[in-house]
Scaffold this motif. Structure first.
Motif, PDB file in Angstrom:
ATOM      1  N   GLU A 575       0.842  -1.196   0.000  1.00  7.67           N
ATOM      2  CA  GLU A 575       0.000   0.000   0.000  1.00  7.67           C
ATOM      3  C   GLU A 575       0.881   1.251   0.000  1.00  7.67           C
ATOM      4  O   GLU A 575       0.618   2.216  -0.723  1.00  7.67           O
ATOM      5  CB  GLU A 575      -0.913  -0.019   1.241  1.00  7.67           C
ATOM      6  CG  GLU A 575      -1.696   1.266   1.480  1.00  7.67           C
ATOM      7  CD  GLU A 575      -2.659   1.611   0.348  1.00  7.67           C
ATOM      8  OE1 GLU A 575      -3.108   0.692  -0.360  1.00  7.67           O
ATOM      9  OE2 GLU A 575      -2.940   2.819   0.162  1.00  7.67           O
ATOM     10  N   ASN A 578       2.394   1.811  -3.345  1.00 10.87           N
ATOM     11  CA  ASN A 578       1.348   2.294  -4.251  1.00 10.87           C
ATOM     12  C   ASN A 578       1.181   3.805  -4.160  1.00 10.87           C
ATOM     13  O   ASN A 578       0.899   4.474  -5.142  1.00 10.87           O
ATOM     14  CB  ASN A 578       0.014   1.628  -3.907  1.00 10.87           C
ATOM     15  CG  ASN A 578      -0.280   0.461  -4.844  1.00 10.87           C
ATOM     16  OD1 ASN A 578       0.640  -0.058  -5.511  1.00 10.87           O
ATOM     17  ND2 ASN A 578      -1.535   0.044  -4.897  1.00 10.87           N
ATOM     18  N   ASN A 583       2.882   3.998 -10.532  1.00 12.88           N
ATOM     19  CA  ASN A 583       2.232   2.740 -10.918  1.00 12.88           C
ATOM     20  C   ASN A 583       2.063   1.860  -9.687  1.00 12.88           C
ATOM     21  O   ASN A 583       2.546   2.190  -8.604  1.00 12.88           O
ATOM     22  CB  ASN A 583       3.035   2.036 -12.031  1.00 12.88           C
ATOM     23  CG  ASN A 583       4.513   1.908 -11.705  1.00 12.88           C
ATOM     24  OD1 ASN A 583       5.053   2.699 -10.938  1.00 12.88           O
ATOM     25  ND2 ASN A 583       5.150   0.915 -12.283  1.00 12.88           N
ATOM     26  N   GLY A 584       1.379   0.730  -9.868  1.00 12.13           N
ATOM     27  CA  GLY A 584       0.982  -0.079  -8.725  1.00 12.13           C
ATOM     28  C   GLY A 584       1.985  -1.161  -8.354  1.00 12.13           C
ATOM     29  O   GLY A 584       2.630  -1.764  -9.218  1.00 12.13           O
ATOM     30  N   LYS A 586       1.100  -3.087  -5.221  1.00 14.54           N
ATOM     31  CA  LYS A 586       0.402  -3.889  -4.228  1.00 14.54           C
ATOM     32  C   LYS A 586       0.094  -5.288  -4.760  1.00 14.54           C
ATOM     33  O   LYS A 586       0.119  -6.259  -4.012  1.00 14.54           O
ATOM     34  CB  LYS A 586      -0.913  -3.171  -3.877  1.00 14.54           C
ATOM     35  CG  LYS A 586      -1.403  -3.371  -2.477  1.00 14.54           C
ATOM     36  CD  LYS A 586      -2.561  -2.394  -2.233  1.00 14.54           C
ATOM     37  CE  LYS A 586      -3.315  -2.721  -0.974  1.00 14.54           C
ATOM     38  NZ  LYS A 586      -4.360  -1.690  -0.736  1.00 14.54           N
ATOM     39  N   LYS A 587      -0.196  -5.355  -6.050  1.00  9.58           N
ATOM     40  CA  LYS A 587      -0.585  -6.647  -6.622  1.00  9.58           C
ATOM     41  C   LYS A 587       0.577  -7.362  -7.293  1.00  9.58           C
ATOM     42  O   LYS A 587       0.382  -8.387  -7.950  1.00  9.58           O
ATOM     43  CB  LYS A 587      -1.725  -6.439  -7.622  1.00  9.58           C
ATOM     44  CG  LYS A 587      -3.001  -5.961  -6.948  1.00  9.58           C
ATOM     45  CD  LYS A 587      -4.057  -5.635  -7.988  1.00  9.58           C
ATOM     46  CE  LYS A 587      -5.251  -4.933  -7.337  1.00  9.58           C
ATOM     47  NZ  LYS A 587      -6.027  -4.168  -8.335  1.00  9.58           N
ATOM     48  N   SER A 779      -0.842   5.493 -13.076  1.00  9.23           N
ATOM     49  CA  SER A 779      -2.073   4.784 -12.742  1.00  9.23           C
ATOM     50  C   SER A 779      -3.270   5.728 -12.748  1.00  9.23           C
ATOM     51  O   SER A 779      -3.183   6.868 -12.292  1.00  9.23           O
ATOM     52  CB  SER A 779      -1.950   4.143 -11.356  1.00  9.23           C
ATOM     53  OG  SER A 779      -3.212   3.707 -10.914  1.00  9.23           O
ATOM     54  N   LYS A 782      -5.470   4.570  -8.705  1.00  2.48           N
ATOM     55  CA  LYS A 782      -5.116   4.882  -7.307  1.00  2.48           C
ATOM     56  C   LYS A 782      -4.529   6.290  -7.224  1.00  2.48           C
ATOM     57  O   LYS A 782      -4.073   6.857  -8.208  1.00  2.48           O
ATOM     58  CB  LYS A 782      -4.061   3.878  -6.826  1.00  2.48           C
ATOM     59  CG  LYS A 782      -2.776   3.972  -7.665  1.00  2.48           C
ATOM     60  CD  LYS A 782      -1.664   3.122  -7.133  1.00  2.48           C
ATOM     61  CE  LYS A 782      -0.387   3.300  -7.942  1.00  2.48           C
ATOM     62  NZ  LYS A 782       0.503   4.322  -7.464  1.00  2.48           N
TER      63      LYS A 782
END
Lengths: 895, 174, 80
Positions: A575, A578, A583-584, A586-587, A779, A782
């Protein structure tokens, strides 16, 4: 002339010295100036601008005339240079010359802390230090001189005993405090060492400087301050003249009169007061009046009063005493005019001013002040002491002084600042031009800007300005006191921070290999990174083309250990990342890696790098080489100050890991040999994943498939202890493939061919991810730091500068980095509208031509347009292109 | 020949204590995780900033309100796993820094702004600070005095150069 | 040179710290809902008082902790 007895010199230790090529002798305990006077040398180099004959004027740090060069050190005052055997000095007219290399002298610095710092080792300073130290407090006493025996002074036959008994008293003798900064931070020059002293309490016992009187021809050799004459007689047993006139406005000069008479000189006193006190010894004539002029071929031969001419070879002058308030004023304490002088008023820091420095000229009163300050300071720092007994001091009655700022005469020869050769005429010119503030007059006349810091000129100048304006000096106020209050050499300030110690050099565990294999190095931040590895006979261009070719067609390796590395651990690590990256993360699956970009809150690109997910709650973040510390600080700032509720913590591991990039179509084969346990097939070990394994020599390693070149590539991470061993293993296993070490230049070329920007080279804090053409990394789902800024009208402007490619029309022409680009139809006479600038420019082996990256206004919509780089002697034309020059399809990544 | 190499291997005149095991622990000081870590170490995580607690052959340096450095001998390879806790950040940083031993306060005072007088700093104290132009963890292990300087590997040669140079000047300036 | 009191490490020289600007400027809860003007206030605008100023420092060369303090911008004295 040396007196047959007396003084604090050691007559059993004769010293020889050379001044302006002539050899003389003196004694241990002499200053250069006192030894000169002992040899009858009173005259020094002529003045800076007017070339008038000048002589030794004082006996201390206020000296404006007697500047000398001693060895490599220019602009020293003969009055403060301690005589040493074999000393070689040269007199200087105002300015000296810095010797470029004074390598034989070692300069250094020291940091120290003390409870109480006492500045000034005269009676008051010594009394204060002795008192403060008696209870066990840490006390430091800094002074120009600190006699080892009792300090004796006028009116106190037994004086003050040395304070050597207190265990925590430290004395720096022959030292000058010259800078007083916030929180009682004081700089002290002591021989070749610059002391940085942090004190809880400071006691300033810096004494006072005697002031001259401004009259016509007041600058001849043979004219000296009265206190200096006395000091030469009593401390050094030298007599500056046999037939003396003493010109005074106050009582203090009568001590000089007594000393002169005692030494056998013939003395006449001229006292400015209508009814001079009866202080002169029997037989000395005391005239009430003023000296109006002087005479002499060079050295003084006579003086004139309003109605008399008196033959003499010495004129001792006392225009009163100005407390030495430099340090107090630097500490931001305020000053007040008491009708005679500027005295300390309100302190701004934890300090006390005592004795003459406080305008307290009566010895007994000064000692009482010093004692009280010592007692107060000792209590304040937790080592209280009872008040000590005062030494017996004879009390004296004082006749009020009668200050004289200016005796009428020819203003062109009435000198106010001897060192700057500035006169009353100069002040009148300034005031006549409308200047009223002493700050303005100071800058216009340069009075007080010499190396003596105006110790004998600031107050007389204020007196003259005040007289011109019909006000008092107190109405004008002083100019600002600034450090250094005594001249300090640059060499002393530099200390040992020179040569290789000037700035840290950071090296990787593999550095010795690079050195042994002939690498040329580039500075990146503090790091030394291999730039390229020339083979015998190769220049940089040839070497880089060879290294690039190896990476594109075979296999090459680079030490990438300088990358910043941070472990980000905690349940909320994903988190947190993020929120930091555009860009992300978390995943991101465990075992995978992802390239990320960060912005500051203003939406401008700040750093980038690849992050691996080691576990659910553990990420391994890499940063740019130069950005490591900044990124860690950035993470800590947001985590601690904005989102303390997030469970995430950071640990820098930059040196924990050594990183080796292995790049090129043959890299898979090499990695297969280096890591025999690893299935290196594309299916088992795909792009942007990593594997933990053991290298062929038994070293644990983490290998990632990351590419900064577009080629099939790996990054091998091992513990820093094994960095060199891993490098050697890869180099050995790669030999059958002719593995080629490459440096930062090749790395730059390879990434630029792919259009990968380097943060800090292709960006400069004004570039957004969109400007770089990297909207894909931003992103939409988010929030992240800086996201809102990307919608600001200025950030969303369509005509911002975009990162584009430039291909010089002549494929052999190399655009210089930083070159400004203009439109092809722009007039080449200023002002020329600038379209942007070149950020990266190289020769490409694979493209067989030059190419560049550039930030160009609205560049993405100008593909195909020709721009010009006017370079003074020539103009390079270049075509705007997409920023990706090689393997646009990304076909080479998987080998 | 060993494959391991410390940053100051072969550097003359400098006492390097290479290959100490170092583990950075960041955890909430009052929680269960901290208690379990203390128990496993056999010594409490110190709660006075800049202090050191000995736990057998290991030492625990408090670096900040939620941060400690646990220093074990060379070969204490089980230490990181011993300390691992789900709600703590436990990171092996053994190779991140190397250790230089210095036996002179005077020497350090040429480049360290801290007050190292025995009244202010003594055995059992540590501090993160600067020496000359590099960051170090300064740790006094004995009142003789003996100090340990934990320095980043990349800065180790610079610091060794600086110490060697300063050693040359302390003899003259006392 | 300031002597700055780190809440954890005590008094240290200014050179060990980095300045963090005005304190209590919180990151907006929902940046997307802010007008350009409001967002610009957050990003670009800070107070610059003569006198007491609540500001942030970080002990970068030491424990790396951020803290708030009040400094008098005239006298440089820390008041908290």
């Amino acid at each position: 002339m040396r007196l047959p007895e007396g003084g604090e010199i050691d007559r059993t230790k004769p010293l020889t010295f050379t001044l302006d090529g002539v050899e003389y002798s003196g004694f241990e305990g002499d200053t250069l100036a006192s030894a000169m006077i002992a040899n009858g040398v009173l005259q020094v180099a002529p003045s800076l601008y007017r070339h008038r004959p000048r002589g030794i004027f004082s006996a201390g740090i206020e000296e404006p005339n007697a500047l000398v060069q001693v060895g490599p050190e220019p602009s020293l005052q003969a009055t403060t240079v301690r005589l040493t055997d074999g000393l070689v000095a040269r007199t200087l007219s105002g300015v000296g010359r810095l010797t470029p290399d004074s390598g034989q002298r070692r300069y250094d610095k020291r940091y120290t802390h003390t409870d109480v710092l006492v500045i000034g080792a005269g009676p008051a300073g010594r009394m204060a230090a002795t008192t403060a130290a008696a209870g066990g407090a840490r006390v430091m006493l800094v002074g120009l001189s600190y006699p080892s025996g009792n300090v004796r002074f006028r009116g106190s036959p037994q004086g003050i005993p040395p304070a050597d008994g207190a265990a925590e008293l430290r004395v720096l003798s022959g030292a000058r405090a010259f800078g007083y900064y916030d929180s009682n931070y004081v700089l002290v020059a002591h021989q070749q060492t610059l002391w940085h002293v942090r004190a809880r309490r400071v006691i300033l016992a810096t004494g006072a400087h005697e002031q001259p009187i401004v009259f016509e021809n007041n600058d001849r050799p043979g004219i000296m301050l009265a206190g200096a004459v006395r000091k030469y007689i009593t401390n050094y047993a030298v007599l500056p003249g046999r037939k003396a006139v003493v010109f005074t406005t106050n009582d203090s000069a009568y001590a000089t009169v007594a000393a002169l008479v005692q030494s056998g000189a013939e003395v006449t006193v001229v006292d400015s007061r209508p009814n001079p006190p009866d202080l002169a010894p029997q037989g000395v004539e005391v005239i009430s009046g003023l000296i109006t002029n002087t005479d002499g071929p060079e050295r003084l031969t006579a003086v004139s009063t309003q109605d008399r001419r008196i033959e003499c070879d010495l004129l001792a002058v006392s225009g009163g005493w100005q407390p030495a308030v430099h340090l107090f004023s630097q500490s931001r304490g305020t000053l007040r005019w008491n009708g005679q002088a500027f005295v300390p008023d309100t302190p701004a820091q934890a300090n006390h001013v005592v004795g003459a420095a406080n305008g307290t000229f009566d010895t007994r009163a000064a000692l009482i002040e010093a004692t009280e300050a010592g007692v107060e300071a000792a209590a304040a720092v937790g080592y209280p002491v009872p008040p000590p007994p005062l030494p017996a001091v004879r009390e004296r009655e004082i006749t009020p002084a009668s200050p004289v700022w200016l005796v009428p005469g020819d203003p062109r020869n009435q000198f106010v600042d001897l060192q700057r050769d500035a006169t009353v005429a100069d002040i009148r010119r300034a005031v006549g031009a409308g200047m009223r503030s002493p700050e303005h007059v100071k800058r216009y006349t340069t009075i007080g800007t010499g190396t003596d810091q105006g110790r004998t000129s600031n107050v007389p100048a204020l007196g003259v300005i005040a007289a011109e304006l019909g006000v008092t000096p107190g109405d004008l106020g002083t100019t600002t006191f600034r450090a250094p209050s005594v001249p300090v050499s640059f060499a002393l300030m530099a200390g040992r921070d020179r040569g290789k110690l000037h700035d840290p050099i950071r090296t990787t565990p593999i550095h010795s290999w690079h050195v042994a294999h002939g690498a040329e190095f580039e500075n990146v931040g503090h790091w030394k990174r291999p730039w390229f590895y020339p083979k015998p006979g190769e220049d940089m261009e040839t070497a880089v083309l060879r290294e690039c070719r190896a990476a594109r067609t075979g296999v090459a390796m680079q030490d990438a250990s300088t990358l910043g590395k941070i472990e980000v651990v905690g349940a909320d690590a994903g988190e947190f990342l993020n929120r930091m990256y555009t860009n992300g993360f978390k995943k991101l699956p465990v075992g995978s890696a992802r390239y990320g970009m960060m912005c500051k809150a203003d939406g401008m690109v700040f750093d980038d790098g690849v992050t691996m997910r080691l576990a659910d709650d553990r990420y391994y973040v890499t940063t740019t080489t130069g950005g490591a510390a900044n990124v860690l600080d950035w993470f800590e700032e947001w985590s601690q100050t904005e989102w303390p509720e997030l469970d995430v913590r950071f640990t820098s591991v930059t040196e924990q890991w050594s990183t080796i990039a292995v790049v090129g179509p043959q890299s898979r084969a090499v990695i297969g040999l280096v890591a025999p346990d690893l299935d290196v097939s594309n299916e088992a070990f795909p792009f942007m994943t990593f594997r933990e394994t053991t290298l062929v020599n038994g070293i644990p390693a983490r290998i990632a498939r990351i590419s900064f070149s577009g080629e099939l590539a790996y990054e091998v991470n091992v513990s820093g202890w094994y960095g060199l061993a891993a490098w050697n293993a890869i180099h050995d296993e790669g030999k059958p493939y002719d593995i080629t070490p490459y440096g930062t230049e090749t790395m730059h070329v390879l990434r630029a061919e792919k259009g990968f920007p380097i943060v800090g080279q292709d960006t400069d804090g004004t570039v957004t991810p969109h400007d770089l053409g990297m909207s894909w990394i931003v992103s939409r789902q988010k929030d992240f730091v800086g996201k809102r800024s990307l919608r600001r009208p200025d950030t969303a402007r369509p005509d911002r500068k975009h990162l584009v490619g430039l291909l010089p029309v002549d494929p052999a022409e190399l655009l210089p980095e930083g070159a400004q680009m203009v439109a092809s139809d722009a007039p080449l006479t200023p002002p020329v509208p600038m379209e942007g600038h070149v950020t990266s420019s190289y020769r490409s082996a694979v493209l067989e031509r030059t190419f560049a990256l550039a930030l160009i206004k609205n560049g993405r919509h100008r593909i195909g347009e020709t721009l010009l780089a006017p370079l003074g002697d020539r103009v390079i034309a270049a075509t705007v292109t997409e920023p990706v020059f090689y393997d646009k399809e990304g076909a080479r990544r998987d080998g | 020949m060993s494959l391991r190499r410390s940053p100051l291997a072969g550097y003359p005149g400098i006492t390097e204590i290479p290959f100490l095991t170092m583990v950075n622990v960041r955890v909430r000081p009052t929680g269960d995780a901290a208690a379990r870590i203390s128990e496993r170490l056999g010594g409490p995580l110190p709660v006075v900033p800049n202090s050191v607690v000995d736990a057998g052959s290991r030492h625990i340096l408090m670096l900040g309100p939620d941060e400690w450095l646990v220093v074990g001998p060379d070969g204490d390879t089980g230490l990181p796993d011993l300390l691992r806790e789900p709600s703590a950040s436990v990171v092996d940083v053994s190779a991140n820094r190397t250790t230089i031993e210095v036996r002179s306060r005077d020497l350090l005072e040429h480049g360290c702004t801290l007050d190292l007088h025995p009244r202010a700093f003594h055995a059992g104290r540590c501090a993160q600070t600067m020496i000359a132009r590099t960051q170090v963890i300064l740790w006094q292990t004995s009142d003789e005095p003996v100090y340990r300087l934990l320095v980043r590997g990349s800065f180790a040669t610079y610091l060794a150069d600086w110490l060697s140079d300063a050693t040359g000047s302390t003899s003259s300036t006392g | 040179m300031l002597l700055i009191s780190c809440p954890w490490c005590g008094e240290r020289e200014e050179t060990e710290f980095h300045y963090g600007g005005q304190a209590f400027v919180a990151y907006p809860a929902d940046p997307e809902s802010l007008s350009d003007e409001e967002w610009a206030q957050y990003v670009f605008f800070r107070d610059n008082p003569k006198g007491a100023f609540a500001e942030r420092w970080v002990h970068s060369a030491g424990c790396r902790r951020w803290f708030n303090t009040v400094r008098d911008t005239v006298t440089n004295e820390f008041q908290s």
